[in-house]
Design a protein around this motif. Sequence first.
Motif, PDB file in Angstrom:
ATOM      1  N   LEU A 210      11.455  -9.454  -4.142  1.00  0.00           N
ATOM      2  CA  LEU A 210      10.578 -10.613  -4.247  1.00  0.00           C
ATOM      3  C   LEU A 210       9.475 -10.599  -3.194  1.00  0.00           C
ATOM      4  O   LEU A 210       8.409 -11.195  -3.399  1.00  0.00           O
ATOM      5  CB  LEU A 210      11.388 -11.903  -4.128  1.00  0.00           C
ATOM      6  CG  LEU A 210      12.473 -12.099  -5.195  1.00  0.00           C
ATOM      7  CD1 LEU A 210      13.185 -13.423  -4.982  1.00  0.00           C
ATOM      8  CD2 LEU A 210      11.888 -12.017  -6.593  1.00  0.00           C
ATOM      9  N   GLU A 211       9.720  -9.924  -2.077  1.00  0.00           N
ATOM     10  CA  GLU A 211       8.722  -9.916  -0.998  1.00  0.00           C
ATOM     11  C   GLU A 211       8.200  -8.530  -0.669  1.00  0.00           C
ATOM     12  O   GLU A 211       7.141  -8.398  -0.042  1.00  0.00           O
ATOM     13  CB  GLU A 211       9.307 -10.556   0.257  1.00  0.00           C
ATOM     14  CG  GLU A 211       9.670 -12.029   0.072  1.00  0.00           C
ATOM     15  CD  GLU A 211      10.220 -12.642   1.347  1.00  0.00           C
ATOM     16  OE1 GLU A 211      10.402 -11.894   2.333  1.00  0.00           O
ATOM     17  OE2 GLU A 211      10.472 -13.857   1.352  1.00  0.00           O
ATOM     18  N   SER A 212       8.920  -7.489  -1.038  1.00  0.00           N
ATOM     19  CA  SER A 212       8.478  -6.135  -0.693  1.00  0.00           C
ATOM     20  C   SER A 212       9.136  -5.122  -1.621  1.00  0.00           C
ATOM     21  O   SER A 212      10.035  -5.456  -2.387  1.00  0.00           O
ATOM     22  CB  SER A 212       8.817  -5.806   0.761  1.00  0.00           C
ATOM     23  OG  SER A 212      10.222  -5.808   0.953  1.00  0.00           O
ATOM     24  N   THR A 213       8.671  -3.866  -1.497  1.00  0.00           N
ATOM     25  CA  THR A 213       9.183  -2.781  -2.326  1.00  0.00           C
ATOM     26  C   THR A 213       9.511  -1.572  -1.463  1.00  0.00           C
ATOM     27  O   THR A 213       8.967  -1.429  -0.352  1.00  0.00           O
ATOM     28  CB  THR A 213       8.142  -2.385  -3.393  1.00  0.00           C
ATOM     29  OG1 THR A 213       8.596  -1.226  -4.102  1.00  0.00           O
ATOM     30  CG2 THR A 213       6.794  -2.055  -2.768  1.00  0.00           C
ATOM     31  N   THR A 214      10.388  -0.730  -1.967  1.00  0.00           N
ATOM     32  CA  THR A 214      10.683   0.516  -1.261  1.00  0.00           C
ATOM     33  C   THR A 214       9.545   1.525  -1.401  1.00  0.00           C
ATOM     34  O   THR A 214       9.491   2.504  -0.655  1.00  0.00           O
ATOM     35  CB  THR A 214      11.966   1.153  -1.825  1.00  0.00           C
ATOM     36  OG1 THR A 214      11.819   1.349  -3.239  1.00  0.00           O
ATOM     37  CG2 THR A 214      13.178   0.267  -1.560  1.00  0.00           C
ATOM     38  N   ALA A 215       8.638   1.299  -2.347  1.00  0.00           N
ATOM     39  CA  ALA A 215       7.495   2.195  -2.522  1.00  0.00           C
ATOM     40  C   ALA A 215       6.529   2.046  -1.350  1.00  0.00           C
ATOM     41  O   ALA A 215       6.371   0.954  -0.787  1.00  0.00           O
ATOM     42  CB  ALA A 215       6.778   1.883  -3.823  1.00  0.00           C
ATOM     43  N   ASP A 216       5.888   3.133  -0.976  1.00  0.00           N
ATOM     44  CA  ASP A 216       4.937   3.121   0.133  1.00  0.00           C
ATOM     45  C   ASP A 216       3.585   2.630  -0.368  1.00  0.00           C
ATOM     46  O   ASP A 216       2.725   3.411  -0.785  1.00  0.00           O
ATOM     47  CB  ASP A 216       4.813   4.530   0.719  1.00  0.00           C
ATOM     48  CG  ASP A 216       3.923   4.558   1.959  1.00  0.00           C
ATOM     49  OD1 ASP A 216       3.544   3.465   2.456  1.00  0.00           O
ATOM     50  OD2 ASP A 216       3.599   5.671   2.431  1.00  0.00           O
TER      51      ASP A 216
ATOM     52  N   SER B 248       2.037  -9.396  -6.996  1.00  0.00           N
ATOM     53  CA  SER B 248       2.579 -10.489  -6.179  1.00  0.00           C
ATOM     54  C   SER B 248       2.521 -10.171  -4.687  1.00  0.00           C
ATOM     55  O   SER B 248       2.473 -11.075  -3.857  1.00  0.00           O
ATOM     56  CB  SER B 248       4.020 -10.795  -6.589  1.00  0.00           C
ATOM     57  OG  SER B 248       4.924  -9.815  -6.100  1.00  0.00           O
ATOM     58  N   TYR B 249       2.540  -8.862  -4.340  1.00  0.00           N
ATOM     59  CA  TYR B 249       2.436  -8.467  -2.937  1.00  0.00           C
ATOM     60  C   TYR B 249       0.986  -8.445  -2.458  1.00  0.00           C
ATOM     61  O   TYR B 249       0.720  -8.181  -1.277  1.00  0.00           O
ATOM     62  CB  TYR B 249       3.006  -7.051  -2.710  1.00  0.00           C
ATOM     63  CG  TYR B 249       4.388  -6.802  -3.239  1.00  0.00           C
ATOM     64  CD1 TYR B 249       5.376  -7.784  -3.215  1.00  0.00           C
ATOM     65  CD2 TYR B 249       4.728  -5.552  -3.761  1.00  0.00           C
ATOM     66  CE1 TYR B 249       6.649  -7.528  -3.711  1.00  0.00           C
ATOM     67  CE2 TYR B 249       5.993  -5.291  -4.253  1.00  0.00           C
ATOM     68  CZ  TYR B 249       6.952  -6.276  -4.238  1.00  0.00           C
ATOM     69  OH  TYR B 249       8.201  -6.008  -4.726  1.00  0.00           O
ATOM     70  N   GLY B 250       0.040  -8.673  -3.366  1.00  0.00           N
ATOM     71  CA  GLY B 250      -1.373  -8.599  -3.001  1.00  0.00           C
ATOM     72  C   GLY B 250      -1.933  -7.193  -3.044  1.00  0.00           C
ATOM     73  O   GLY B 250      -2.995  -6.931  -2.460  1.00  0.00           O
ATOM     74  N   VAL B 251      -1.248  -6.269  -3.720  1.00  0.00           N
ATOM     75  CA  VAL B 251      -1.724  -4.896  -3.844  1.00  0.00           C
ATOM     76  C   VAL B 251      -2.681  -4.808  -5.033  1.00  0.00           C
ATOM     77  O   VAL B 251      -2.305  -5.199  -6.145  1.00  0.00           O
ATOM     78  CB  VAL B 251      -0.543  -3.918  -4.040  1.00  0.00           C
ATOM     79  CG1 VAL B 251      -1.053  -2.497  -4.226  1.00  0.00           C
ATOM     80  CG2 VAL B 251       0.407  -3.987  -2.848  1.00  0.00           C
ATOM     81  N   PRO B 252      -3.907  -4.320  -4.842  1.00  0.00           N
ATOM     82  CA  PRO B 252      -4.834  -4.196  -5.973  1.00  0.00           C
ATOM     83  C   PRO B 252      -4.293  -3.200  -6.996  1.00  0.00           C
ATOM     84  O   PRO B 252      -3.999  -2.054  -6.663  1.00  0.00           O
ATOM     85  CB  PRO B 252      -6.125  -3.660  -5.327  1.00  0.00           C
ATOM     86  CG  PRO B 252      -5.996  -3.968  -3.862  1.00  0.00           C
ATOM     87  CD  PRO B 252      -4.530  -3.905  -3.566  1.00  0.00           C
ATOM     88  N   VAL B 253      -4.145  -3.635  -8.245  1.00  0.00           N
ATOM     89  CA  VAL B 253      -3.545  -2.781  -9.263  1.00  0.00           C
ATOM     90  C   VAL B 253      -4.350  -2.863 -10.549  1.00  0.00           C
ATOM     91  O   VAL B 253      -4.836  -3.922 -10.932  1.00  0.00           O
ATOM     92  CB  VAL B 253      -2.065  -3.165  -9.512  1.00  0.00           C
ATOM     93  CG1 VAL B 253      -1.937  -4.609  -9.950  1.00  0.00           C
ATOM     94  CG2 VAL B 253      -1.415  -2.226 -10.510  1.00  0.00           C
ATOM     95  N   VAL B 254      -4.536  -1.711 -11.170  1.00  0.00           N
ATOM     96  CA  VAL B 254      -5.165  -1.638 -12.488  1.00  0.00           C
ATOM     97  C   VAL B 254      -4.259  -0.834 -13.414  1.00  0.00           C
ATOM     98  O   VAL B 254      -3.686   0.167 -12.996  1.00  0.00           O
ATOM     99  CB  VAL B 254      -6.567  -0.975 -12.424  1.00  0.00           C
ATOM    100  CG1 VAL B 254      -7.535  -1.859 -11.673  1.00  0.00           C
ATOM    101  CG2 VAL B 254      -6.536   0.405 -11.801  1.00  0.00           C
ATOM    102  N   ASN B 255      -4.073  -1.393 -14.608  1.00  0.00           N
ATOM    103  CA  ASN B 255      -4.631  -2.648 -15.079  1.00  0.00           C
ATOM    104  C   ASN B 255      -3.800  -3.818 -14.573  1.00  0.00           C
ATOM    105  O   ASN B 255      -2.647  -3.651 -14.175  1.00  0.00           O
ATOM    106  CB  ASN B 255      -4.705  -2.659 -16.595  1.00  0.00           C
ATOM    107  CG  ASN B 255      -5.793  -1.723 -17.117  1.00  0.00           C
ATOM    108  OD1 ASN B 255      -6.901  -1.696 -16.609  1.00  0.00           O
ATOM    109  ND2 ASN B 255      -5.437  -0.946 -18.118  1.00  0.00           N
ATOM    110  N   SER B 256      -4.409  -4.993 -14.595  1.00  0.00           N
ATOM    111  CA  SER B 256      -3.691  -6.169 -14.112  1.00  0.00           C
ATOM    112  C   SER B 256      -2.486  -6.452 -14.994  1.00  0.00           C
ATOM    113  O   SER B 256      -2.457  -6.097 -16.183  1.00  0.00           O
ATOM    114  CB  SER B 256      -4.626  -7.381 -14.120  1.00  0.00           C
ATOM    115  OG  SER B 256      -4.857  -7.818 -15.450  1.00  0.00           O
TER     116      SER B 256
END
Length: 296
Positions: free
Chosen positions: A40-46, A72-80
């Motif tokens: 919910l707050e973080s991921t094991t991915a770098d 949700s972590y604020g990481v810019p991702v495409v596609n949304s």
Amino acid sequence: MRVGILYSRIRKDEKLLLNELRDRGHEVEKIDVRKERFGLESTTADVDGLDIVVDRCLSTSRSLYATRFLDSYGVPVVNSPETGEICADKAKNSLALAEADVPTPATEVAFTKDAALEAIESFGYPCVLKPVVGSWGRLMAKIDSRNAAEAILEHKETLGHYEHKVFYVQEFVDKPGRDVRVLAVDGEPIAAMTRSSDHWLTNAAKGGETRSFDLDDRAIELVERASDAVGGGLLGVDLMEVGGSDSSKYTVHEVNHTVEFKALDSATDVDVPAGVVDWLEAKAAAWADESEEVAP
């Protein structure tokens, strides 16, 4: 630029993209979603310090959940994730196109075998039955008779998965033996091709013959409007010529959010991976500028 690639299998499409990114000196972080966990707050991915993440997941469910968590972590991702949720579901796809007044095939959704049969009969024969989630032309049926409709509906009703109990029925479009695939970034076409076949399914994945296609003004307009309807991004917009070849009359039957482009890259003179990376660089720069503006 530091770029994350969400994937579950590296296909030729991803290799083309990775080679272009590395040739330009960008740092790439490959994120195998099969091995990572998303809390919910973080991921094991770098993902710390990534300028942008590109969703290239083969699995629709992995794509939708992974992008939603990253967002949700604020990481810019495409596609949304919003664009993904619309494009991954054919019913939502059709609704978005219709609500944006983009011409798209007449469609009805039913939830029981009897209601679906009524929808099929109202369209007449032939018509098309599709799964609401699926790609590469799989599990699609051109229905030519009531007997065929009853048999196919019975099979779908007993398959067990709830998605097979959403009956997506669509008019059959008499296209000129081909459809048009356009790769677009935020509504701007990078390249286009036709996919031709003697079979009613013309997907490249089904063996359709590909050839470069020059978009006319009407097609360009519809690609932009279809992209806007689903939220923009790196998209494959599929059109059918409803008035015959060179008629400039089209219907948009689908917009794809984890679009493959290896066939397009081979069919045209356009350097497709270069066009995609140009757009990724611009998107990452725009996000960086926005972050600076809102920083305290």
